[in-house]
Design an enzyme around this catalytic site. Structure first.
Site, PDB file in Angstrom:
ATOM      1  N   GLY A   1       2.161   2.471  -2.595  1.00 41.57           N
ATOM      2  CA  GLY A   1       1.830   3.232  -3.917  1.00 41.57           C
ATOM      3  C   GLY A   1       2.807   2.629  -5.059  1.00 41.57           C
ATOM      4  O   GLY A   1       2.858   3.273  -6.116  1.00 41.57           O
ATOM      5  N   LYS A   2       3.261   1.294  -4.986  1.00 34.48           N
ATOM      6  CA  LYS A   2       3.875   0.666  -5.938  1.00 34.48           C
ATOM      7  C   LYS A   2       2.998   0.750  -7.313  1.00 34.48           C
ATOM      8  O   LYS A   2       3.655   1.212  -8.362  1.00 34.48           O
ATOM      9  CB  LYS A   2       4.375  -0.789  -5.745  1.00 34.48           C
ATOM     10  CG  LYS A   2       5.145  -0.662  -4.424  1.00 34.48           C
ATOM     11  CD  LYS A   2       5.687  -2.443  -4.092  1.00 34.48           C
ATOM     12  CE  LYS A   2       4.326  -3.208  -3.846  1.00 34.48           C
ATOM     13  NZ  LYS A   2       3.696  -2.775  -2.941  1.00 34.48           N
ATOM     14  N   THR A   3       1.987   0.311  -7.232  1.00 38.63           N
ATOM     15  CA  THR A   3       1.006   0.172  -8.528  1.00 38.63           C
ATOM     16  C   THR A   3       0.761   1.477  -8.978  1.00 38.63           C
ATOM     17  O   THR A   3       0.879   2.067 -10.281  1.00 38.63           O
ATOM     18  CB  THR A   3      -0.422  -0.282  -8.129  1.00 38.63           C
ATOM     19  OG1 THR A   3      -0.168  -1.826  -7.560  1.00 38.63           O
ATOM     20  CG2 THR A   3      -1.165  -0.825  -9.342  1.00 38.63           C
ATOM     21  N   TYR A   4       0.454   2.519  -8.111  1.00 42.13           N
ATOM     22  CA  TYR A   4       0.192   4.108  -8.570  1.00 42.13           C
ATOM     23  C   TYR A   4       1.421   4.540  -9.256  1.00 42.13           C
ATOM     24  O   TYR A   4       1.390   5.166 -10.458  1.00 42.13           O
ATOM     25  CB  TYR A   4      -0.330   4.798  -7.334  1.00 42.13           C
ATOM     26  CG  TYR A   4      -0.840   6.222  -7.753  1.00 42.13           C
ATOM     27  CD1 TYR A   4      -2.322   6.243  -7.972  1.00 42.13           C
ATOM     28  CD2 TYR A   4       0.070   7.264  -7.888  1.00 42.13           C
ATOM     29  CE1 TYR A   4      -2.878   7.693  -8.310  1.00 42.13           C
ATOM     30  CE2 TYR A   4      -0.475   8.307  -8.426  1.00 42.13           C
ATOM     31  CZ  TYR A   4      -1.775   8.482  -8.289  1.00 42.13           C
ATOM     32  OH  TYR A   4      -2.389   9.731  -8.654  1.00 42.13           O
TER      33      TYR A   4
ATOM     34  N   GLY B   1       6.495  -5.655  -7.741  1.00 43.91           N
ATOM     35  CA  GLY B   1       6.680  -6.699  -6.619  1.00 43.91           C
ATOM     36  C   GLY B   1       5.368  -6.821  -5.983  1.00 43.91           C
ATOM     37  O   GLY B   1       4.402  -6.011  -6.120  1.00 43.91           O
ATOM     38  N   SER B   2       5.182  -7.845  -5.175  1.00 41.61           N
ATOM     39  CA  SER B   2       4.082  -8.015  -4.194  1.00 41.61           C
ATOM     40  C   SER B   2       4.634  -7.638  -2.745  1.00 41.61           C
ATOM     41  O   SER B   2       5.579  -8.021  -2.293  1.00 41.61           O
ATOM     42  CB  SER B   2       3.594  -9.745  -3.967  1.00 41.61           C
ATOM     43  OG  SER B   2       3.694  -9.987  -5.543  1.00 41.61           O
ATOM     44  N   GLY B   3       3.730  -6.709  -2.013  1.00 41.27           N
ATOM     45  CA  GLY B   3       4.310  -6.387  -0.824  1.00 41.27           C
ATOM     46  C   GLY B   3       5.511  -5.556  -0.796  1.00 41.27           C
ATOM     47  O   GLY B   3       5.712  -4.731  -1.684  1.00 41.27           O
TER      48      GLY B   3
ATOM     49  N   ASP C   1       0.720  -1.316  -0.043  1.00 43.67           N
ATOM     50  CA  ASP C   1       0.018   0.128  -0.092  1.00 43.67           C
ATOM     51  C   ASP C   1       0.908   1.306  -0.133  1.00 43.67           C
ATOM     52  O   ASP C   1       0.262   2.341   0.173  1.00 43.67           O
ATOM     53  CB  ASP C   1      -0.866   0.010   1.294  1.00 43.67           C
ATOM     54  CG  ASP C   1      -2.231  -0.742   1.065  1.00 43.67           C
ATOM     55  OD1 ASP C   1      -2.745  -1.127  -0.294  1.00 43.67           O
ATOM     56  OD2 ASP C   1      -2.942  -1.067   1.986  1.00 43.67           O
TER      57      ASP C   1
ATOM     58  N   LYS D   1       3.291  -8.764 -13.042  1.00 44.46           N
ATOM     59  CA  LYS D   1       3.643  -8.809 -11.867  1.00 44.46           C
ATOM     60  C   LYS D   1       3.480 -10.498 -11.593  1.00 44.46           C
ATOM     61  O   LYS D   1       2.681 -11.016 -12.123  1.00 44.46           O
ATOM     62  CB  LYS D   1       2.290  -7.939 -11.198  1.00 44.46           C
ATOM     63  CG  LYS D   1       2.120  -8.275  -9.525  1.00 44.46           C
ATOM     64  CD  LYS D   1       1.628  -7.215  -8.853  1.00 44.46           C
ATOM     65  CE  LYS D   1       1.357  -7.481  -7.368  1.00 44.46           C
ATOM     66  NZ  LYS D   1       1.150  -6.382  -6.631  1.00 44.46           N
TER      67      LYS D   1
HETATM   68  N1  ADP Z   1      -0.025   9.301  -5.001  1.00 49.90           N
HETATM   69  C1  ADP Z   1      -1.160   9.005  -5.050  1.00 49.90           C
HETATM   70  N2  ADP Z   1      -2.047   9.910  -5.282  1.00 49.90           N
HETATM   71  C2  ADP Z   1      -3.446   9.396  -4.934  1.00 49.90           C
HETATM   72  N3  ADP Z   1      -3.765   7.957  -4.667  1.00 49.90           N
HETATM   73  C3  ADP Z   1      -2.895   7.288  -4.506  1.00 49.90           C
HETATM   74  C4  ADP Z   1      -1.311   7.815  -4.571  1.00 49.90           C
HETATM   75  N4  ADP Z   1      -0.524   6.549  -4.285  1.00 49.90           N
HETATM   76  C5  ADP Z   1      -1.162   5.587  -3.603  1.00 49.90           C
HETATM   77  N5  ADP Z   1      -2.668   5.855  -3.995  1.00 49.90           N
HETATM   78  C6  ADP Z   1      -3.701   5.092  -3.503  1.00 49.90           C
HETATM   79  O1  ADP Z   1      -3.398   4.426  -2.247  1.00 49.90           O
HETATM   80  C7  ADP Z   1      -3.693   2.873  -2.419  1.00 49.90           C
HETATM   81  C8  ADP Z   1      -2.607   2.101  -2.408  1.00 49.90           C
HETATM   82  O2  ADP Z   1      -1.661   2.182  -3.375  1.00 49.90           O
HETATM   83  P1  ADP Z   1      -1.129   0.831  -4.479  1.00 49.90           P
HETATM   84  O3  ADP Z   1      -0.335   1.891  -5.507  1.00 49.90           O
HETATM   85  O4  ADP Z   1      -2.247   0.213  -4.614  1.00 49.90           O
HETATM   86  O5  ADP Z   1       0.055   0.454  -3.554  1.00 49.90           O
HETATM   87  P2  ADP Z   1       0.863  -0.806  -3.527  1.00 49.90           P
HETATM   88  O6  ADP Z   1       0.858  -1.311  -4.890  1.00 49.90           O
HETATM   89  O7  ADP Z   1       2.301  -0.467  -3.084  1.00 49.90           O
HETATM   90  O8  ADP Z   1       0.216  -1.898  -2.625  1.00 49.90           O
HETATM   91  C9  ADP Z   1      -4.444   2.608  -3.711  1.00 49.90           C
HETATM   92  O9  ADP Z   1      -5.797   2.971  -3.578  1.00 49.90           O
HETATM   93  C10 ADP Z   1      -3.999   3.987  -4.541  1.00 49.90           C
HETATM   94  O10 ADP Z   1      -4.789   4.269  -5.827  1.00 49.90           O
HETATM   95 MG    MG Z   2       0.377  -2.891  -5.850  1.00 46.15          MG
END
Ligand code: ADP
Ligand code: MG
Length: 230
Positions: free
Chosen positions: A15-18, A118-120, A13, A38
């Site tokens: 923000g890796k995916t974002y 990555g995962s986690g 969480d 992934k």
């Molecule tokens: N810079 C950002 N602006 C807005 N929302 C974000 C941002 N970074 C992360 N989020 C939100 O926070 C949550 C977790 O981010 P995510 O990218 O899924 O994390 P991870 O891939 O590391 O588990 C998601 O709902 C994502 O859309």
């Molecule tokens: Mg992710």
């Protein structure tokens, strides 16, 4: 054969995916043949027909506009929001390294810039039964270099330094850090940036603010983070 980059983070969480979505978008918009991968995705919803939707892949595809199919982006998709090793115990379909590497290689053959998420965090068991597979086994088998996504706020010095110490200890190459949820002018965030750089010797190559739709990094610098597959 593609140039590749692995996106890890200081935890789930962060923000890796974002951030990966922003990276892939930047490559795609500059005319590169960009793809996402992934190895194992858990915590996913089902379509009406019962099949699983790979959520992270869908997010990156939507954000970046790449045409790659969701199926190609992830070989192992689980429903339960738990570590892949536990998801496989609950749902079956344990990870086979050979199948995983084959599916990654397929993507590397087809596109020029492959960004793998990555995962986690960096310590993530993918399989833990009679066979033991850690996330770093995949990183090493594919000869990937990593970018670390970290939260810009409180607690990040500890999380970043521990992650990097672990990775250096295991000879996992690191290209840099990206700060997420960054607020320019926030004294804590700006100090965290300086402290993480000073304590690890690595650069914070970009900072992402909440709601950003573009990654603020020169294209040449982004391209240089990618490395040729062996
Ligand atoms: N810079 C950002 N602006 C807005 N929302 C974000 C941002 N970074 C992360 N989020 C939100 O926070 C949550 C977790 O981010 P995510 O990218 O899924 O994390 P991870 O891939 O590391 O588990 C998601 O709902 C994502 O859309
Ligand atoms: Mg992710």
């Amino acid at each position: 054969m593609s140039k590749n980059l692995f996106i890890t983070g200081t935890g789930t969480d962060v923000g890796k995916t974002y951030v990966t979505g922003l990276i892939v978008k930047k490559l795609q918009e500059s005319g590169k043949s960009a793809a996402y991968y992934k190895a194992a995705m858990s915590g996913n919803e089902r379509r009406a027909d019962g099949t699983l939707i790979p959520g992270d892949a869908l997010h990156v595809k939507t954000m970046s506009g790449i045409k790659q199919s969701l199926e190609e982006m992830c070989k192992y998709v689980y429903e339960a929001a738990v570590s892949p090793h536990l998801a496989a115990k609950l749902e079956g379909n344990p990870i086979e390294m050979e199948r995983l590497l084959k599916s990654f290689d397929h993507v590397c053959q087809k596109y020029d810039y492959v960004t793998a998420e990555g995962s986690g965090g960096i310590v993530c068991p993918l399989r833990f039964d009679e066979q033991k597979i850690q996330l770093e086994d995949f990183i090493k088998a594919c000869n990937l270099s990593c970018l670390i996504v970290a939260d810009a706020g409180l607690g990040t010095i500890n999380a970043v330094v521990l992650t990097i110490e672990y990775m250096k200890n295991r000879q996992i190459p690191i290209k840099g850090i990206i700060f997420n949820h960054y607020e320019p002018g926030n004294q804590l965030h700006e100090d965290n940036r300086l402290m993480c750089e000073a304590m690890t010797g690595l650069n914070v190559v970009a900072c992402v603010k909440d709601g950003d739709t573009e990654l603020d990094i020169p294209l040449e610098l982004l391209e240089r983070l990618y490395q040729n597959a062996p």
